[in-house]
Design an enzyme around this catalytic site. Structure first.
Site, PDB file in Angstrom:
ATOM      1  N   LYS A  90      -6.817  35.530  42.417  1.00 20.23           N
ATOM      2  CA  LYS A  90      -5.758  34.527  42.513  1.00 20.23           C
ATOM      3  C   LYS A  90      -6.307  33.231  41.939  1.00 20.23           C
ATOM      4  O   LYS A  90      -7.533  33.039  41.893  1.00 20.23           O
ATOM      5  CB  LYS A  90      -5.396  34.344  43.997  1.00 20.23           C
ATOM      6  CG  LYS A  90      -4.014  33.823  44.260  1.00 20.23           C
ATOM      7  CD  LYS A  90      -2.962  34.904  44.375  1.00 20.23           C
ATOM      8  CE  LYS A  90      -1.620  34.326  44.709  1.00 20.23           C
ATOM      9  NZ  LYS A  90      -0.584  35.336  44.853  1.00 20.23           N
ATOM     10  N   GLY A 192      13.362  29.502  48.016  1.00 22.01           N
ATOM     11  CA  GLY A 192      12.862  29.364  46.650  1.00 22.01           C
ATOM     12  C   GLY A 192      13.178  30.625  45.860  1.00 22.01           C
ATOM     13  O   GLY A 192      14.177  31.290  46.089  1.00 22.01           O
TER      14      GLY A 192
HETATM   15  N1  NAI Z   1       7.383  34.934  43.713  1.00 17.50           N
HETATM   16  C1  NAI Z   1       6.939  36.118  44.068  1.00 17.50           C
HETATM   17  O1  NAI Z   1       7.292  37.138  43.450  1.00 17.50           O
HETATM   18  C2  NAI Z   1       6.028  36.269  45.237  1.00 17.50           C
HETATM   19  C3  NAI Z   1       5.902  35.289  46.185  1.00 17.50           C
HETATM   20  N2  NAI Z   1       5.105  35.470  47.267  1.00 17.50           N
HETATM   21  C4  NAI Z   1       4.976  34.438  48.290  1.00 17.50           C
HETATM   22  O2  NAI Z   1       6.259  34.139  48.831  1.00 17.50           O
HETATM   23  C5  NAI Z   1       6.332  32.735  49.151  1.00 17.50           C
HETATM   24  C6  NAI Z   1       7.497  32.105  48.387  1.00 17.50           C
HETATM   25  O3  NAI Z   1       7.264  32.278  46.984  1.00 17.50           O
HETATM   26  P1  NAI Z   1       8.303  31.739  45.901  1.00 17.50           P
HETATM   27  O4  NAI Z   1       9.695  31.952  46.403  1.00 17.50           O
HETATM   28  O5  NAI Z   1       7.887  32.334  44.619  1.00 17.50           O
HETATM   29  O6  NAI Z   1       7.953  30.196  45.907  1.00 17.50           O
HETATM   30  P2  NAI Z   1       8.900  28.959  45.518  1.00 17.50           P
HETATM   31  O7  NAI Z   1       7.998  27.824  45.244  1.00 17.50           O
HETATM   32  O8  NAI Z   1       9.876  29.361  44.475  1.00 17.50           O
HETATM   33  O9  NAI Z   1       9.740  28.729  46.883  1.00 17.50           O
HETATM   34  C7  NAI Z   1       9.219  28.226  48.062  1.00 17.50           C
HETATM   35  C8  NAI Z   1      10.354  27.498  48.784  1.00 17.50           C
HETATM   36  O10 NAI Z   1       9.896  27.091  50.070  1.00 17.50           O
HETATM   37  C9  NAI Z   1      10.337  25.761  50.299  1.00 17.50           C
HETATM   38  N3  NAI Z   1       9.455  25.161  51.286  1.00 17.50           N
HETATM   39  C10 NAI Z   1       8.201  24.673  51.117  1.00 17.50           C
HETATM   40  N4  NAI Z   1       7.721  24.203  52.270  1.00 17.50           N
HETATM   41  C11 NAI Z   1       8.676  24.400  53.198  1.00 17.50           C
HETATM   42  C12 NAI Z   1       8.797  24.113  54.580  1.00 17.50           C
HETATM   43  N5  NAI Z   1       7.818  23.526  55.274  1.00 17.50           N
HETATM   44  N6  NAI Z   1       9.945  24.463  55.229  1.00 17.50           N
HETATM   45  C13 NAI Z   1      10.949  25.042  54.549  1.00 17.50           C
HETATM   46  N7  NAI Z   1      10.901  25.329  53.234  1.00 17.50           N
HETATM   47  C14 NAI Z   1       9.790  25.008  52.565  1.00 17.50           C
HETATM   48  C15 NAI Z   1      10.311  25.116  48.924  1.00 17.50           C
HETATM   49  O11 NAI Z   1      11.145  23.957  48.874  1.00 17.50           O
HETATM   50  C16 NAI Z   1      10.824  26.250  48.047  1.00 17.50           C
HETATM   51  O12 NAI Z   1      12.241  26.241  47.948  1.00 17.50           O
HETATM   52  C17 NAI Z   1       4.951  32.159  48.774  1.00 17.50           C
HETATM   53  O13 NAI Z   1       4.111  32.186  49.918  1.00 17.50           O
HETATM   54  C18 NAI Z   1       4.424  33.141  47.730  1.00 17.50           C
HETATM   55  O14 NAI Z   1       3.019  33.133  47.669  1.00 17.50           O
HETATM   56  C19 NAI Z   1       4.431  36.641  47.483  1.00 17.50           C
HETATM   57  C20 NAI Z   1       4.524  37.669  46.567  1.00 17.50           C
HETATM   58  C21 NAI Z   1       5.282  37.536  45.346  1.00 17.50           C
HETATM   59  O1  AKG Z   2       4.198  38.300  42.086  1.00 12.42           O
HETATM   60  C1  AKG Z   2       3.501  37.995  41.107  1.00 12.42           C
HETATM   61  O2  AKG Z   2       3.986  37.428  40.115  1.00 12.42           O
HETATM   62  C2  AKG Z   2       2.033  38.328  41.069  1.00 12.42           C
HETATM   63  C3  AKG Z   2       1.497  38.946  42.287  1.00 12.42           C
HETATM   64  C4  AKG Z   2       1.030  37.935  43.259  1.00 12.42           C
HETATM   65  O3  AKG Z   2       0.386  36.984  42.914  1.00 12.42           O
HETATM   66  C5  AKG Z   2       1.365  38.088  44.664  1.00 12.42           C
HETATM   67  O4  AKG Z   2       1.875  39.142  45.037  1.00 12.42           O
HETATM   68  O5  AKG Z   2       1.115  37.155  45.449  1.00 12.42           O
END
Ligand code: NAI
Ligand code: AKG
Length: 380
Positions: A90, A192
């Site tokens: 990562k 998000g």
């Molecule tokens: N994007 C993906 O395909 C994957 C994401 N993840 C995990 O899932 C989680 C979300 O990822 P994404 O949706 O891609 O990120 P993102 O950055 O698109 O969305 C995160 C959302 O959470 C909100 N947020 C942040 N702090 C907050 C709080 N204290 N209370 C309420 N809302 C809050 C933000 O405003 C944002 O809308 C992360 O932990 C990421 O590591 C895990 C595997 C794959």
């Molecule tokens: O979901 C991705 O784009 C990569 C995989 C990853 O970093 C995760 O699963 O946290």
């Protein structure tokens, strides 16, 4: 003989003690673009390290290092659990995603990734988007999760969100004897890339959802969406989400949110979400268990994105991605049942299964020359 070094200035611990479980940690510094990043490679027994790059305004290098070490270790387990032939890695970029991004910063980051010569593949995570990696890809081949128009597999949060929904169904099956999503209530933290898509799918299934996010616009947007999709949406304040009287808490924002402060507030029967590293510490799995709250290990639930980006390196096939993502349902149910059988937490059950997969492969690896060209480098 190991050199006697003075104590590291990073925290009070010796830096090598801190990274003792990791193969390699790379600090990337490019003053011209302002890039300060850390790449952590946890374990490459199963294959080259793979994992997204997070951009976040960390308060200290300590905080960034802590995050990248935990996240990369999680990727090793996630790959093992999802039967992906990659290892755990990562990266984190220290900076505010809303202010500090530039094409130059991502190109510089791409050069650091290139310098690892295929030991680390990366793409999006919290705070980064596919477009950022279009810049990084100009400097390296070891990027995944880029837009389809650039030859990538597109938005990895789509399969991640589908995987979360399969995990919610499996949880309902285990808790209620049927896997229907409707007629249940879900408390979603973070709308998000992933959380918003999970919310949409739950509304389509006729569920009642409570939502919170630090950005108001997404909250109003999902409320509007419910008019066409069905279901119902109740918006709550950030700190109120833990105490909502729902069936399942669905964390889709930051990690560390299952901790000593939040567990006493939880009224749900289960925690099932996409956020990486939801438990502040391993012991919180026991605390949840003692409270009778079922915990779906995050790295099982959120593997959909990983499945897609890994698949991209073989040549994308959306049907194959969906089939593997569907496996999350079976795999999670198996872990719930194994935990019951062995009287251990679900995290322990999942970890044991992954450790065995890695150990088996470690033994097989001793038969081969590790220097052979990996089949994953088909893009070269
Ligand atoms: N994007 C993906 O395909 C994957 C994401 N993840 C995990 O899932 C989680 C979300 O990822 P994404 O949706 O891609 O990120 P993102 O950055 O698109 O969305 C995160 C959302 O959470 C909100 N947020 C942040 N702090 C907050 C709080 N204290 N209370 C309420 N809302 C809050 C933000 O405003 C944002 O809308 C992360 O932990 C990421 O590591 C895990 C595997 C794959
Ligand atoms: O979901 C991705 O784009 C990569 C995989 C990853 O970093 C995760 O699963 O946290």
């Amino acid at each position: 003989m190991a050199k006697q070094l003075e104590k590291s200035s990073i925290g009070n611990e010796d830096i090598f003690q801190k990274i003792a479980n990791h193969e390699q940690v790379v600090f990337c510094n490019d003053p011209a673009s302002g890039l300060q990043a850390i790449i952590a490679i946890h374990d490459t027994t199963l294959g080259p390290a793979l994992g997204g790059t997070r951009m976040y305004p960390y308060k200290s290098v300590d905080e960034a290092l802590e995050d990248v070490l935990r996240l990369s270790e999680g990727m090793t387990y996630k790959c093992a659990a999802a039967d992906i032939d990659f290892g755990g890695g990562k990266a984190v970029i220290i900076g505010d995603p809303e202010k500090d991004k530039s094409p130059a910063l991502f190109r510089a980051f791409g050069q650091f990734v290139e310098s690892l010569n295929g030991r680390f593949y990366t793409g999006t995570d919290m705070g980064t988007t596919m477009d950022d990696f279009v810049h990084a890809q100009k400097e390296t081949n070891f990027i995944n999760g880029i837009p389809e128009q650039y030859g990538g597999s597109g938005d990895s949060s789509i399969p991640t969100s589908k995987g979360v929904v399969y995990a919610l169904k499996a949880t309902n099956q285990y808790l209620f004897g049927n896997d229907s999503l409707s007629g249940k209530t879900y408390a979603i933290q973070g709308l998000g890339k992933v959380g918003y898509k999970v919310a949409e799918q739950l509304l389509e299934a006729g569920a009642k959802i409570y939502v919170t996010d630090i950005h108001e616009s997404v909250l109003h947007s999902i409320k509007e969406k419910s008019k066409e999709l069905g279901g119902s949406v109740t918006i709550v304040k950030s700190d109120e989400i833990y105490g909502v009287d729902a069936d399942v808490f669905v964390p889709c924002a930051m990690g560390g949110i299952i901790n000593d402060d939040t567990i006493p507030k939880l009224k749900v029967k289960a925690v099932v979400g996409s956020a990486n590293n939801q438990l502040k510490n391993l012991r919180h799995a026991n605390v949840l268990n003692e409270k009778g709250i079922l915990y779906a290990p995050d790295y099982i639930v959120n593997a959909g994105g990983l499945i897609q980006v890994a698949d991209e390196l073989y040549g994308t096939n959306k049907e194959r991605v969906l089939l593997k993502t569907k496996e999350i349902y079976r795999s999670l149910l198996e872990i719930f049942k194994q935990a019951d059988l062995d009287c251990i937490t679900t995290v322990e059950a999942a970890n044991r299964k992954c450790q065995k997969t890695i150990e088996d492969q470690r033994n097989r690896n001793s038969f081969f020359s590790r220097g052979r060209r990996p089949k994953w480098n088909i893009k070269e």
